[in-house]
Design a protein around this motif. Structure first.
Motif, PDB file in Angstrom:
ATOM      1  N   LEU A   1      -0.466 -72.244  73.134  1.00  0.00           N
ATOM      2  CA  LEU A   1       0.687 -72.287  74.029  1.00  0.00           C
ATOM      3  C   LEU A   1       1.755 -71.293  73.591  1.00  0.00           C
ATOM      4  N   ARG A   2       2.030 -71.251  72.321  1.00  0.00           N
ATOM      5  CA  ARG A   2       3.031 -70.310  71.826  1.00  0.00           C
ATOM      6  C   ARG A   2       2.591 -68.868  72.073  1.00  0.00           C
ATOM      7  N   PHE A   3       1.305 -68.609  71.873  1.00  0.00           N
ATOM      8  CA  PHE A   3       0.785 -67.265  72.114  1.00  0.00           C
ATOM      9  C   PHE A   3       0.958 -66.867  73.581  1.00  0.00           C
ATOM     10  N   LEU A   4       0.569 -67.751  74.487  1.00  0.00           N
ATOM     11  CA  LEU A   4       0.695 -67.444  75.909  1.00  0.00           C
ATOM     12  C   LEU A   4       2.145 -67.258  76.312  1.00  0.00           C
ATOM     13  N   ALA A   5       3.031 -68.124  75.796  1.00  0.00           N
ATOM     14  CA  ALA A   5       4.445 -68.011  76.145  1.00  0.00           C
ATOM     15  C   ALA A   5       5.051 -66.721  75.597  1.00  0.00           C
ATOM     16  N   ASP A   6       4.659 -66.346  74.394  1.00  0.00           N
ATOM     17  CA  ASP A   6       5.187 -65.104  73.819  1.00  0.00           C
ATOM     18  C   ASP A   6       4.745 -63.884  74.620  1.00  0.00           C
ATOM     19  N   ILE A   7       3.481 -63.878  75.014  1.00  0.00           N
ATOM     20  CA  ILE A   7       2.981 -62.718  75.746  1.00  0.00           C
ATOM     21  C   ILE A   7       3.531 -62.697  77.171  1.00  0.00           C
ATOM     22  N   ALA A   8       3.646 -63.861  77.804  1.00  0.00           N
ATOM     23  CA  ALA A   8       4.072 -63.911  79.204  1.00  0.00           C
ATOM     24  C   ALA A   8       5.578 -63.771  79.375  1.00  0.00           C
ATOM     25  N   THR A   9       6.347 -63.922  78.299  1.00  0.00           N
ATOM     26  CA  THR A   9       7.801 -63.794  78.417  1.00  0.00           C
ATOM     27  C   THR A   9       8.174 -62.363  78.778  1.00  0.00           C
ATOM     28  N   PRO A  10       9.075 -62.163  79.726  1.00  0.00           N
ATOM     29  CA  PRO A  10       9.468 -60.794  80.108  1.00  0.00           C
ATOM     30  C   PRO A  10       9.980 -59.992  78.929  1.00  0.00           C
ATOM     31  N   ALA A  11       9.810 -58.700  79.015  1.00  0.00           N
ATOM     32  CA  ALA A  11      10.174 -57.823  77.904  1.00  0.00           C
ATOM     33  C   ALA A  11      11.668 -57.808  77.651  1.00  0.00           C
ATOM     34  N   SER A  12      12.481 -58.189  78.630  1.00  0.00           N
ATOM     35  CA  SER A  12      13.929 -58.171  78.445  1.00  0.00           C
ATOM     36  C   SER A  12      14.409 -59.280  77.544  1.00  0.00           C
ATOM     37  N   VAL A  13      13.540 -60.261  77.308  1.00  0.00           N
ATOM     38  CA  VAL A  13      13.896 -61.378  76.442  1.00  0.00           C
ATOM     39  C   VAL A  13      13.466 -61.052  75.026  1.00  0.00           C
ATOM     40  N   ILE A  14      14.354 -61.242  74.090  1.00  0.00           N
ATOM     41  CA  ILE A  14      14.057 -60.966  72.688  1.00  0.00           C
ATOM     42  C   ILE A  14      13.254 -62.131  72.135  1.00  0.00           C
ATOM     43  N   ILE A  15      12.064 -61.840  71.667  1.00  0.00           N
ATOM     44  CA  ILE A  15      11.183 -62.868  71.120  1.00  0.00           C
ATOM     45  C   ILE A  15      11.300 -62.828  69.608  1.00  0.00           C
ATOM     46  N   SER A  16      11.444 -64.007  69.028  1.00  0.00           N
ATOM     47  CA  SER A  16      11.540 -64.072  67.571  1.00  0.00           C
ATOM     48  C   SER A  16      10.195 -63.720  66.951  1.00  0.00           C
ATOM     49  N   GLY A  17      10.227 -62.979  65.883  1.00  0.00           N
ATOM     50  CA  GLY A  17       9.000 -62.627  65.188  1.00  0.00           C
ATOM     51  C   GLY A  17       8.661 -61.164  65.375  1.00  0.00           C
ATOM     52  N   PRO A  18       7.640 -60.710  64.646  1.00  0.00           N
ATOM     53  CA  PRO A  18       7.277 -59.282  64.665  1.00  0.00           C
ATOM     54  C   PRO A  18       6.368 -58.908  65.825  1.00  0.00           C
ATOM     55  N   THR A  19       6.157 -59.812  66.809  1.00  0.00           N
ATOM     56  CA  THR A  19       5.228 -59.515  67.896  1.00  0.00           C
ATOM     57  C   THR A  19       5.758 -58.369  68.737  1.00  0.00           C
ATOM     58  N   PRO A  20       5.010 -57.261  68.884  1.00  0.00           N
ATOM     59  CA  PRO A  20       5.478 -56.157  69.729  1.00  0.00           C
ATOM     60  C   PRO A  20       5.370 -56.524  71.199  1.00  0.00           C
ATOM     61  N   SER A  21       6.062 -55.772  72.025  1.00  0.00           N
ATOM     62  CA  SER A  21       6.073 -56.038  73.452  1.00  0.00           C
ATOM     63  C   SER A  21       4.726 -55.679  74.055  1.00  0.00           C
ATOM     64  N   PRO A  22       4.096 -56.596  74.806  1.00  0.00           N
ATOM     65  CA  PRO A  22       2.782 -56.309  75.363  1.00  0.00           C
ATOM     66  C   PRO A  22       2.880 -55.405  76.588  1.00  0.00           C
ATOM     67  N   HIS A  23       1.730 -54.938  77.019  1.00  0.00           N
ATOM     68  CA  HIS A  23       1.643 -54.132  78.229  1.00  0.00           C
ATOM     69  C   HIS A  23       2.016 -54.983  79.437  1.00  0.00           C
ATOM     70  N   GLU A  24       2.579 -54.368  80.454  1.00  0.00           N
ATOM     71  CA  GLU A  24       3.046 -55.118  81.617  1.00  0.00           C
ATOM     72  C   GLU A  24       1.891 -55.827  82.307  1.00  0.00           C
ATOM     73  N   GLY A  25       0.741 -55.162  82.405  1.00  0.00           N
ATOM     74  CA  GLY A  25      -0.408 -55.813  83.014  1.00  0.00           C
ATOM     75  C   GLY A  25      -0.875 -57.013  82.205  1.00  0.00           C
ATOM     76  N   VAL A  26      -0.850 -56.897  80.876  1.00  0.00           N
ATOM     77  CA  VAL A  26      -1.212 -58.023  80.015  1.00  0.00           C
ATOM     78  C   VAL A  26      -0.220 -59.166  80.199  1.00  0.00           C
ATOM     79  N   ARG A  27       1.069 -58.818  80.269  1.00  0.00           N
ATOM     80  CA  ARG A  27       2.082 -59.860  80.462  1.00  0.00           C
ATOM     81  C   ARG A  27       1.886 -60.591  81.787  1.00  0.00           C
ATOM     82  N   GLU A  28       1.613 -59.859  82.842  1.00  0.00           N
ATOM     83  CA  GLU A  28       1.405 -60.497  84.138  1.00  0.00           C
ATOM     84  C   GLU A  28       0.158 -61.388  84.117  1.00  0.00           C
ATOM     85  N   GLY A  29      -0.870 -60.933  83.411  1.00  0.00           N
ATOM     86  CA  GLY A  29      -2.069 -61.760  83.315  1.00  0.00           C
ATOM     87  C   GLY A  29      -1.811 -63.066  82.584  1.00  0.00           C
ATOM     88  N   CYS A  30      -1.083 -63.002  81.474  1.00  0.00           N
ATOM     89  CA  CYS A  30      -0.747 -64.221  80.734  1.00  0.00           C
ATOM     90  C   CYS A  30       0.189 -65.112  81.543  1.00  0.00           C
TER      91      CYS A  30
END
Length: 1023
Positions: A403-432
């Motif tokens: 759940l945390r993985f999906l939420a981190d990837i699906a969160t829009p890039a404008s939102v700052i996510i805690s942790g070292p996770t880089p911003s995913p590709h837009e297509g990947v984000r939309e898929g998640c």
């Protein structure tokens, strides 16, 4: 039929001699095998005539020489001789040996069932035949594995499957789920043990060049004879774990690709119920058996297949076979659907790789996965997403990480996510994002039992069905706190998903989970926006769960008692509860939220005795939050007297603590906003407690007066710490140490002066000239702080004593005037004051004796005067009591003792003016003023204190003596006061006390003597 069958076998084998495949049989290796076998057993070399007779005997089952029917043993030996001499007839021989093996197994099981010896009779006669067959086959496999291993492995594994299924219903056979017992039974049988060893030898020989054929035979047999064949799979898998796992997965992938993944996906979801069972079911069974002891190998192989399917095609490694699935683009594309299907059919396999898979899915891998899935048709992609959603919902472990993985990837890039996770590709984000939305919708249907778009809630169904277990939500129930913390981050979209999931989890888990979720939100919310999520959760759950608020508050109280919450969490909880109650007035028109505020207020009011001890918490922030909650929460309609007394005591103690904290904050120039607010809340709480019942009124007033006079709080109101006698305590650090001991001095003094025979005793009490004892130097607070504390104390006392709801008190006619002091409340203050200042005074000492009688109570009077010196607030308390007539009558003993000491002082004073004794002058003025306010003196006598500052000590004593005489002649009795309804006060009619003129004569005499200075006051003393 047997003859026809054997002749068919021989005809087929003869025709196969011309085939290319049989060229392998009769190549050099085969000839070497035959020659080697014959060289080792010379007696087995048969002539052409003997060979012809053996073939005829084998086909007909009759001894051609003697003309009799062959026994089972003799027929089997004939087959073995043919197998050694004529390898071309191997098919017919092996087919015949199936019956021999079956006969041996039947006899073996029959002997066990009849509790006989399993190796007796026919079974023992056939066992040496089986051993001989095993030896021949083993020798052929060793010398020419390419020719014999595929044939023998297929025959052995198929025969094992037939035997296992045929005899599965025997009484002695254990259940198919008891693999260990089955394995022990079959491995004790010589026939099945021989077949197992032959298959293992074939598999070991074929690993280097053709493992797929051997594994395919195993899978086909497993599909046909499962679950009775599972013991074979478990044994083979344990012997060759690495090979079996990798080859089973490869064979399953090929079968999955050849039959189409879509049909098998529908089979798992329960749509296709065809008669054909796919081979993937056997793959799942085999891996399930191996998972008990080889879970790491299975996990590694599954992850390797996933990674290989994403990576571009590479040349085959040295360990890969020519038929490896990695070399086929079609198989590579089908690998991920195959793995999804495999995980859907075995939750244990999915649970084994889910955690590592989440760690593996980094942005580069996700981008590769997206590129791979983009080429799939829309329908197939939807099926894969649906299968993924099904997998997540049925995952028994790792749900929180997924759940945390999906939420981190699906969160829009404008939102700052805690942790070292880089911003995913837009297509990947939309898929998640889409996957997460589908997961929530699927969970919603599962929780509310939705079917075909119709929602049926189990809470309102007339015949509720058993709740379906959802492993994903089951696992999340232990992560409610983390889920609430993530929800309260208020990140765009993210908190909406998590809040929706929290609602579903609360409905699924029932009242216990819903209570935990609501308590976590109340404990962790830091601002009104975050607190609103708790109200939204309650609004959603109120239709499903009744009485959630009282249970949640009870759960919070239980956490307080068990010290589960830290100071910061406890403070947030109390402040959030207070904010919820305070929103009742602001949101009274808001419907649901106002209803929730009322429920919280009602629930908190039932636990006031549990929240009361928090007023004395060691953390000032927690105590401030507690008083804020208690000051706004409604009081219960009925409560235990013990609980009320404990709460009032804690509230009064907290009041004095807040006064001290406010002073300390002001002393160090800190922000005094929070301490000042705590004082205001404490005052409000005390006034509400005092207005609740006569019991709480008396308790609060008593403790306020006692606390103000306590030595620990005396400095707050400008007082000094006094000992039991009323004298200020000497500070040892302020007295110089003379290094003298009175005991030593008296011992030496007694030896130098002889008073033998005398009744007198002489004691040395010190050295003349050393002066009086040095009194302690107490550090006083800032005068402005003292004045502020006194004002606050009087304000809370006035509020407590001014309640218009008690004892028939009425509000004043003029709304601008302060409410009158309640007589009963003032009496409580008066009695408490007397008990603390002079504990040995009886309550009935209201009448005043002659002034000369004061000589008998000198010690008590001095104690009273010292108390007034040490506690200046006593005069203000007397003024408060005087305002609540006739309560001042009950302070008669204190007034008499103070007046007696003042008379003695002015009589002994040799000062020129009364202003030379400032404290005594102030005390005299305040005393007469209080007695006049309490109507113990008529107005003409109550005004005499206005002239004290202009008189000599003798004249002041003369006027005070007049006051004494009047009170002695007109005792301060409460019965002399009558209630005036128009004023709402008790008043005294002085016309009933007789002539006052005789008490005014000394006043007029003093005025005439000082007419030049007191002429403007003469009109104040006219009768």
């Amino acid at each position: 039929m047997l003859k026809l069958s054997r002749r068919e076998w021989f005809s087929r084998d003869a025709l196969m001699l011309n085939d290319r495949e049989m060229s392998v049989v009769f190549d050099g290796s085969s000839l070497k095998a035959t020659q080697s076998s014959q060289s080792q057993s010379p007696q087995c070399v048969l002539s052409a005539q003997e060979l012809s007779q053996e073939i005829k005997s084998f086909i007909s089952g009759v001894d051609t020489v003697q003309g009799r029917k062959l026994s089972v043993r003799e027929h089997a030996r004939c087959a073995v001789r043919l197998l050694r001499s004529v390898p071309a007839c191997r098919g017919a021989v092996l087919e015949h040996l199936r019956g021999v093996y079956d006969e041996h197994v039947s006899t073996f099981l029959h002997n066990l069932e009849t509790e006989g010896n399993a190796n007796s009779g026919l079974s023992a006669n056939l066992e040496d035949i089986i051993q001989e067959v095993h030896g021949v086959l083993s020798e052929f496999i060793r010398l020419n594995p390419r020719a014999w291993a595929p044939l023998v492995s297929t025959w052995a594994v198929d025969l094992l499957g037939q035997l296992s299924s045929k005899h599965a219903g025997r009484r002695i056979a254990p259940h198919s789920s008891s693999l260990n017992e089955l394995l022990q039974l079959w491995m004790s049988c010589a026939a099945t043990r021989s077949l197992m060893e032959a298959y293992s030898q074939c598999l070991a020989a074929m690993l280097a060049w053709c493992p797929d054929a051997c594994v395919d035979a195993l899978l086909d047999t497993s599909v046909q004879h499962s679950p009775h064949f599972d013991w074979v799979v478990a044994h083979i898998g344990s012997a060759f774990p690495g090979t079996i796992i990798s080859r089973v997965l490869a064979c399953g992938l090929k079968d999955f690709c050849s039959h189409g993944g879509k049909d098998q996906g529908q089979l798992v979801m329960g749509v296709d119920k065809g008669s054909r069972v796919p081979k993937i079911g056997s793959v799942v069974g085999i891996l399930g058996h191996l998972a008990a002891h080889h879970s790491d190998s299975i996990q590694k192989e599954l992850l390797r297949m996933f990674q290989e399917s994403l990576s571009p095609s590479t040349p085959l490694s040295s360990t890969s076979s020519s038929t490896s699935w990695e070399s086929s683009p079609q198989l590579r594309r089908a690998a991920i659907p195959f793995l999804l299907q495999l995980a859907a059919m075995s939750p244990n396999l999915f649970g084994a790789v889910s955690a590592e898979l989440v760690e593996l899915l980094r942005p580069p891998v996700l981008l590769q996965l997206q590129n791979l899935l983009q080429g799939l048709p829309r329908e197939e992609l939807d099926n894969m997403l649906g299968l993924a959603v099904h997998l997540i919902s049925q995952s028994p472990s790792g749900g929180a990480r997924v759940l945390r993985f999906l939420a981190d990837i699906a969160t829009p890039a404008s939102v700052i996510i805690s942790g070292p996770t880089p911003s995913p590709h837009e297509g990947v984000r939309e898929g998640c994002d889409r996957l997460l939305q589908m997961l929530l919708l699927h969970l919603h249907k599962l929780v509310f039992n939705c079917s075909d778009g119709v929602e049926v809630s189990s809470h309102h169904s007339a015949s509720p069905q058993p709740q379906r277990v959802i492993p994903f939500l089951e696992e999340l129930q232990s992560h409610v706190g983390q889920l609430c913390a993530e929800t309260l981050r208020l990140e765009r979209k993210r908190h909406l998903w998590l809040h929706q999931l929290l609602c579903l989890l609360s409905v699924y888990g029932g009242p216990s989970t819903a209570t935990e979720a609501l308590c976590q939100l109340l404990t962790q919310a830091r601002n009104p926006e975050e607190l609103a999520l708790a109200w939204q959760l309650h609004t959603t759950l109120s239709s499903c769960i009744v009485g959630l608020i009282p249970v949640a508050v009870t759960h919070c109280v239980a956490q307080i008692h068990t010290h589960t919450l830290g100071p910061r969490q406890l403070r947030r909880l109390l402040l959030n509860l207070a904010a919820a109650i305070q929103s009742q007035d602001e949101e009274r028109r808001g419907g649901a939220q106002s209803s929730m505020a009322i429920q919280i207020g009602s629930a908190v009011s039932g636990h006031l005795h549990d929240f009361g001890p928090l007023l004395l918490h060691g953390d000032p922030a927690v105590s401030h939050a507690a008083v804020r909650l208690l000051s706004c929460s409604p009081l219960p309609r009925t409560s235990s007297p013990a609980h009320l007394l404990l709460l009032s005591r804690a509230a009064v103690t907290h009041f004095f603590l807040t006064l001290r904290r406010r002073g300390e904050a002001g002393k160090v120039s800190r922000d005094v906003g929070q301490p000042a607010e705590a004082v205001n809340c404490s005052v409000l709480l005390l006034s509400r407690l005092a207005a609740y019942s006569p019991l709480t009124l008396k308790s609060v007033l008593q403790q306020l007066v006692e606390g103000a006079l306590h030595k620990g709080n005396a400095d707050l109101f400008g007082g000094r710490i006094a000992d039991m006698s009323g004298a200020p305590i000497v500070n040892p650090s302020g007295s110089p140490d003379l290094g003298a001991s009175l005991l030593d001095i008296n011992c030496r003094f007694g030896t130098t002066v002889n008073f033998s025979g005398s009744v007198w005793s002489v004691f040395h009490t010190g050295v003349i000239g050393k002066g009086l004892k040095v009194r302690g130097v107490t550090e006083l607070l800032d005068p402005s702080g003292v004045i502020q504390n006194i004002h606050t104390l009087l304000a809370v006392l006035v509020q407590c004593c001014s309640s218009s709801t008690l004892n028939g008190s009425q509000s004043p006619a003029d709304p601008d005037e302060p409410p009158p002091i309640n007589a009963e409340a003032a009496k409580v203050v008066a009695v408490t004051l007397v008990e603390n200042v002079c504990p040995d005074v009886a309550n009935g000492e209201l009448s005043w004796p002659p002034e000369e009688h004061a000589r008998t109570t000198v010690e008590r009077d001095i104690h009273i005067r010292r108390c007034f010196e040490a506690h200046p607030v006593l005069f203000l308390l007397l003024q408060l009591v005087a305002a609540g007539r006739p309560a001042l009558c009950y302070c008669s003993a204190v007034l008499r003792g103070l007046l007696a000491t003042l008379l003695a002082h002015w009589e002994a004073s040799r000062e020129i003016s009364s202003t030379d004794s400032p404290w005594h002058l102030q005390a005299s003025c305040l005393l007469v003023s209080c007695m006049g306010e309490g109507q113990l003196l008529p107005p003409v006598l109550a005004n005499v204190h206005e002239a004290f500052a202009h008189l000599t000590p003798f004249e002041v004593r003369l006027l005070l003596l007049t006051v004494w005489e009047y009170v002695r002649g007109n005792g301060p009795m409460p019965q002399k006061f009558i209630f005036c309804p128009d004023k709402g006060l008790f008043c005294r009619d002085f016309s009933r006390d007789g002539d006052v003129a005789r008490y005014v004569a000394p006043i007029h005499s003093v005025l005439h003597k000082n007419i030049d200075r007191l002429g403007y006051l003469c009109w104040r003393f006219q009768l």
